[in-house]
Design a protein around this motif. Structure first.
Motif, PDB file in Angstrom:
ATOM      1  N   GLN B  16       0.829  -1.207   0.000  1.00 28.50           N
ATOM      2  CA  GLN B  16       0.000   0.000   0.000  1.00 28.50           C
ATOM      3  C   GLN B  16       0.862   1.256   0.000  1.00 28.50           C
ATOM      4  N   ALA B  17       0.357   2.273  -0.669  1.00 31.71           N
ATOM      5  CA  ALA B  17       1.116   3.529  -0.782  1.00 31.71           C
ATOM      6  C   ALA B  17       1.339   4.187   0.568  1.00 31.71           C
ATOM      7  N   SER B  18       0.481   3.888   1.539  1.00 30.05           N
ATOM      8  CA  SER B  18       0.601   4.547   2.848  1.00 30.05           C
ATOM      9  C   SER B  18       1.635   3.877   3.750  1.00 30.05           C
ATOM     10  N   HIS B  19       2.153   2.716   3.362  1.00 26.83           N
ATOM     11  CA  HIS B  19       3.088   1.973   4.203  1.00 26.83           C
ATOM     12  C   HIS B  19       4.361   2.799   4.408  1.00 26.83           C
ATOM     13  N   PRO B  20       4.815   2.931   5.653  1.00 24.74           N
ATOM     14  CA  PRO B  20       6.021   3.748   5.871  1.00 24.74           C
ATOM     15  C   PRO B  20       7.255   3.158   5.170  1.00 24.74           C
ATOM     16  N   LEU B  21       7.998   4.041   4.552  1.00 22.43           N
ATOM     17  CA  LEU B  21       9.207   3.638   3.822  1.00 22.43           C
ATOM     18  C   LEU B  21      10.149   2.812   4.699  1.00 22.43           C
ATOM     19  N   LEU B  22      10.275   3.202   5.997  1.00 18.64           N
ATOM     20  CA  LEU B  22      11.191   2.489   6.905  1.00 18.64           C
ATOM     21  C   LEU B  22      10.951   0.985   6.867  1.00 18.64           C
ATOM     22  N   TRP B  23       9.694   0.598   6.978  1.00 20.09           N
ATOM     23  CA  TRP B  23       9.396  -0.826   7.106  1.00 20.09           C
ATOM     24  C   TRP B  23       9.447  -1.530   5.758  1.00 20.09           C
ATOM     25  N   VAL B  24       9.284  -0.789   4.673  1.00 20.43           N
ATOM     26  CA  VAL B  24       9.507  -1.374   3.351  1.00 20.43           C
ATOM     27  C   VAL B  24      10.995  -1.699   3.195  1.00 20.43           C
ATOM     28  N   LEU B  25      11.827  -0.751   3.598  1.00 21.72           N
ATOM     29  CA  LEU B  25      13.278  -0.975   3.503  1.00 21.72           C
ATOM     30  C   LEU B  25      13.696  -2.161   4.377  1.00 21.72           C
ATOM     31  N   ARG B  26      13.239  -2.148   5.614  1.00 22.82           N
ATOM     32  CA  ARG B  26      13.703  -3.159   6.575  1.00 22.82           C
ATOM     33  C   ARG B  26      13.117  -4.542   6.303  1.00 22.82           C
ATOM     34  N   GLU B  27      11.807  -4.583   6.084  1.00 22.29           N
ATOM     35  CA  GLU B  27      11.138  -5.888   6.040  1.00 22.29           C
ATOM     36  C   GLU B  27      10.966  -6.454   4.639  1.00 22.29           C
ATOM     37  N   ARG B  28      10.859  -5.579   3.631  1.00 22.53           N
ATOM     38  CA  ARG B  28      10.624  -6.089   2.280  1.00 22.53           C
ATOM     39  C   ARG B  28      11.907  -6.129   1.458  1.00 22.53           C
TER      40      ARG B  28
END
Lengths: 726, 159
Positions: B16-28
């Motif tokens: 989702q576009a609202s997902h914080p970038l931090l957790w995209v970087l860390r978890e995805r």
């Protein structure tokens, strides 16, 4: 004042593992020290390694020349992953550039794996140097056998054994032969004059990893496909879950499971954001319990009543009470301190995975391993929570994004292991900042009532200190502490009175009482523990007595510390560095304080201004005598760090309790010192040459009283409540 | 679907576009060098560069970096240590180290904007990065040192 040391045979306690030998000493005012002589060299059961030469649990040397040192203490910034290898490398005679380290996983070969009380270097000083020296002895012996000459003739340097004729053998080439030799029982370690690495500011072994994003903290550890869990915990301390409805949470994309666990309701999801959204959607019904009626008003009332009640007499030299009661001009002061959160930069977290009857844990913990009678280390706690045996539990220790005592608790490990035992696959429990701040084990709030009389020369004649607080030890101690310490510990908590019961000033009549007050807020060890408040009380009140009797507060202390050369050493050094007798710059005042804690002596002078009621610390001079200095740059960094931690508490630190809940939740309402408020710090090392003392905590206690004493010179106001509010 | 570049590499993440970038970087994306500290943009541990600008990734919806270039701590050293990282090592800045990715990224942005910052400029620019270990004195020193190293590097290139 010293209770007899009691040595506990392991066989008195079924739960204590074979081979452990615990020495428990309770010394009034010094705190509880646990020393475990249970060392790798005495156990055949070393952690697994495929290296060629594994002389003990701390060291591996391989045929490719690699030298790996196993660090059995937690690296939380204080530098143990450099300081401990530095001791071994010194005795082993290897170049620093060749040394690498790994964190030891929880293993009985290391005995108690607890990092706290600033003890890592103190406790490791003998055994680790012995570990390095033993290995060097075996390598030299291997070379002697190969060459067919006496090992007495051989020297070692730069990871080589050198013969008188100039021939050399590398440790790498000797590793396999050395491994076949019997380790000697005890060998001589170097004399201080022979040190080549100890005493040097060697570069830290963890700095490059921490400057490139490669250091693995707890929150980064474990299988990359681990699911993430957050836990809804009772908002009121001690509350219990009545019921919950998870249907809305489970409808959120990415949320997999919702289940009840000991500490609350866990939401297991694909990632942290999904898990948090799931938690927000939970409908929870808590039985808040009695603590919901507890707020700051009840807290301070209970503490005040406790301090004024007849407490346990911790120290009674002379006739202080009688003199004070008969005196018409006693000087009195009341001090009060709030709860404080640790606020490590890395919020609590832990990762665990239970499969085929084995539990694997990745934990940023200060207490990896310990016998069950101490409540067990993280490994034992994880095993119990996951429902597997401790032998089937592997616990890997990561870097800690700050510890400060918070990570000596094992609550976050329990949660992850319990959850892992209930679901399939690895799971990482992550706490939000608010979880972390509102479910801490806080520095206890405390109340102190002081009275003193002065003699004809203005020196203290009688000194009375009545104190009340919750006990930290009470939660940890009952059940295992041996007599006679049990009798002592029930009423008294030496970790609360340390620094006050043993305050060093030459006063003929001293009375100290302690009243344990039981309250529903969890309390724990917080960087420098009892000294956080006793240091403030003693150093503020002695300063007040100096001013009341028209003495210079530095000279007054000096005169009363004649029999304490190490206190005097740092006090005089800091006064000279700060040019104490000079006038401070316009608008600034200076305050001084000296506190001994954790085996080290620290004196500080703070130069402070006050503008619009806001104090600002411009400069701090800090002198430390920590015995032998292992790594000067690390000591300096720890002094700066302890000072920053202490200024933060003095200027901002307060957790308020309202209706059984911690009010503050994030850095917006629990402020941290930021770069613009950091004073210039000048550190002076005044080593006495004694065995090393601690450095992680001793920098913290003197700074708050030094600031408060400086403020007094500017405003005439005595600060008796923290944080400072003018 | 979020589509943006991280450390020079094009990435597409189904999220989702609202997902914080931090957790995209860390978890995805497995880039765990960027840290979670407070979740509300108050501590700076999650700082990354978005098109060169220092950005609190915990407060940045991934949708807002669509088409942008994100640089994390892992991306700074793509061609060897940067001047800031070398200075950090020289001055032995990190203690626990948890905040240091954010500190280094912020310092990098500062030096890009102000090659020779004063102490006041450092204090102002770095105010959003908390270091609970209090390594601030070393951070200040390392920023000045990084400025020198960068000057040497640039003049070296010119020669």
């Amino acid at each position: 004042m010293t209770e007899p040391t009691k040595e506990v045979s392991p066989y008195d306690h079924q739960s204590l593992s074979r081979g452990a030998f615990i020495k428990i000493s309770v010394v009034a005012g010094v705190g509880l020290t646990l020393g475990v002589s249970w060392r790798a060299t005495q156990t055949p059961d070393l952690p697994f390694s495929d290296a060629a030469f594994v002389p003990n649990a701390y060291l591996r040397i391989d045929t490719d020349g690699s030298i790996t040192i196993l660090v059995d203490k937690a690296e939380m910034g204080q530098g143990v992953s450099t300081a401990l290898p530095q001791m071994i490398a010194e005795e082993l005679d290897v170049p620093w550039a060749d040394v690498t380290f790994e964190f030891a996983s929880a293993h009985d070969a290391y005995g108690m794996m607890v990092t706290g009380g600033s003890t890592a270097v103190m406790e490791s000083w003998e055994p680790l140097r012995q570990a390095g020296a033993t290995a060097r002895w075996m390598l030299r012996e291997a070379a002697a056998q190969r060459w067919g000459i006496s090992s007495e003739l051989l020297a070692t340097r730069d990871a080589r054994v050198c013969a008188p004729d100039g021939s050399e053998l590398t440790y790498a080439s000797l590793a396999s032969e050395a491994a076949k030799l019997q380790a000697p029982n005890k060998v001589d370690v170097k004399k201080p004059s022979e040190f080549r690495l100890i005493g040097q500011s060697l570069p830290r072994l963890d700095v490059e990893a921490k400057s490139t994003g490669q250091a693995v903290f707890g929150i980064d550890a474990g299988p990359p496909d681990a699911r993430v869990a957050v836990i809804a915990r009772s908002p009121v301390f001690g509350g219990r879950l009545r019921s919950f409805d998870s249907s809305a949470a489970l409808a959120i994309a990415g949320v997999d499971e919702v289940l009840e666990v000991q500490s609350g309701v866990a939401v297991v999801a694909k990632g942290y954001i999904e898990a948090n959204a799931g938690r927000d959607a939970l409908v929870l019904d808590w039985d808040e319990g009695d603590a919901a009626l507890f707020s700051d008003e009840q807290l301070y009332e209970a503490l005040r009543d406790g301090a004024q009640a007849s407490g346990h007499t911790v120290r009674d030299d002379g006739q202080a009470a009688q003199i004070l009661n008969e005196s018409s001009n006693a000087i009195s002061a009341t001090f009060r301190f709030p709860y404080l959160a640790h606020a490590t930069m890395e919020p609590m977290n832990c990762t665990a995975w239970v499969r085929e009857g084995r539990c694997t844990v990745w934990a940023p913990t200060q207490f990896a391993n310990g016998p069950a009678i101490l409540g067990g280390g993280a490994r034992q706690v994880a095993a119990d929570a996951a429902g597997v045996s401790v032998e089937d539990t592997d616990l890997h220790v990561t870097f800690l994004g700050g510890g400060f005592g918070r990570r000596a608790e094992r609550d976050f490990v329990q949660e992850a292991a319990e959850l892992a035992g209930k679901i399939n696959g690895p799971v990482k429990v992550v706490w939000s900042r608010e979880d972390d701040m509102r479910h801490d084990f806080y520095r206890p709030a405390s109340w102190h009532e002081l009275r003193a009389t002065l003699d004809a020369d203005g020196r203290p004649e009688a000194w009375e200190h009545r104190m009340a607080s919750q006990s930290i030890l009470q939660r940890l101690v009952p059940g295992w502490i041996p007599r006679p310490a049990a009798r002592f510990a029930g009423k008294h908590d030496p970790t609360s009175t340390e620094g006050a019961s043993d305050q060093p000033y030459a006063i003929p009549h001293v009375l100290m009482t302690y009243k344990r007050v039981d309250l529903p807020i969890p309390v724990g060890f917080w960087r420098s523990v009892g000294h956080t408040h006793t240091g403030f009380v003693v150093e503020s009140f002695i300063d007040e007595l100096a001013h009341k009797s028209d003495h210079d507060p530095y000279e007054y202390r000096r005169a009363l510390l004649r029999k304490h050369p190490r206190h005097l050493g740092v006090l005089e050094a800091v006064a000279e560095a700060a040019d104490w007798n000079s006038r401070p710059p316009e608008g600034r005042g200076r305050g001084i304080a000296v506190v001994e804690s954790f085996g080290s002596y620290v004196a500080q002078v703070a130069e402070v201004s006050v503008q619009n009621g806001v104090p600002r610390v411009h400069k701090v001079w800090c002198a430390i005598d920590c015995g032998t200095v292992l790594n000067p740059r690390i000591v300096q960094a720890q002094m700066e760090s302890g000072i920053a931690y202490g200024i933060t508490a003095a200027l901002y630190g307060e957790i308020n309790i309202r209706d059984g809940r911690a009010v503050q939740g994030n850095f917006t309402d629990y402020q941290m010192l930021r770069i613009g408020q950091m004073p210039e710090v000048e550190v002076l090392l005044v080593p006495s040459g004694d065995a090393p003392g601690g450095v992680g905590e001793p920098g913290t206690p003197p700074i708050a009283p030094a600031i408060a004493n400086a403020i007094f010179t500017l405003t005439g106001q005595r600060i008796r409540t923290l944080p400072i509010r003018l | 679907m979020a589509s943006f570049s991280v450390n020079g590499e094009h990435r597409e993440v189904d999220i989702q576009a609202s997902h914080p970038l931090l957790w995209v970087l860390r978890e995805r994306l497995g880039l765990t060098g960027t840290k979670f500290g407070c979740g509300i943009g108050q501590c700076g541990a999650c700082t990354v560069l978005v098109d060169g600008a220092p950005t609190r990734s915990c407060q940045t919806p991934v949708g807002s970096v669509e088409g942008s270039e994100v640089t994390t701590i892992e991306g700074l050293a793509a061609n060897g240590l940067t001047s800031v990282q070398s200075a950090w090592i020289e001055e032995q800045v990190p203690q626990c180290g948890y905040c240091q990715s954010g500190q280094i990224v912020s310092a990098t942005a500062l030096l890009n904007a102000r090659p020779r910052p004063t102490d006041e400029e450092i204090d102002q620019f770095m105010a959003g990065n908390i270091c609970r270990c209090g390594a601030y004195t070393a951070i200040r020193k390392a920023i000045h040192r990084a400025a020198e190293l960068e000057e040497d590097r640039v003049s070296g290139d010119e020669v």
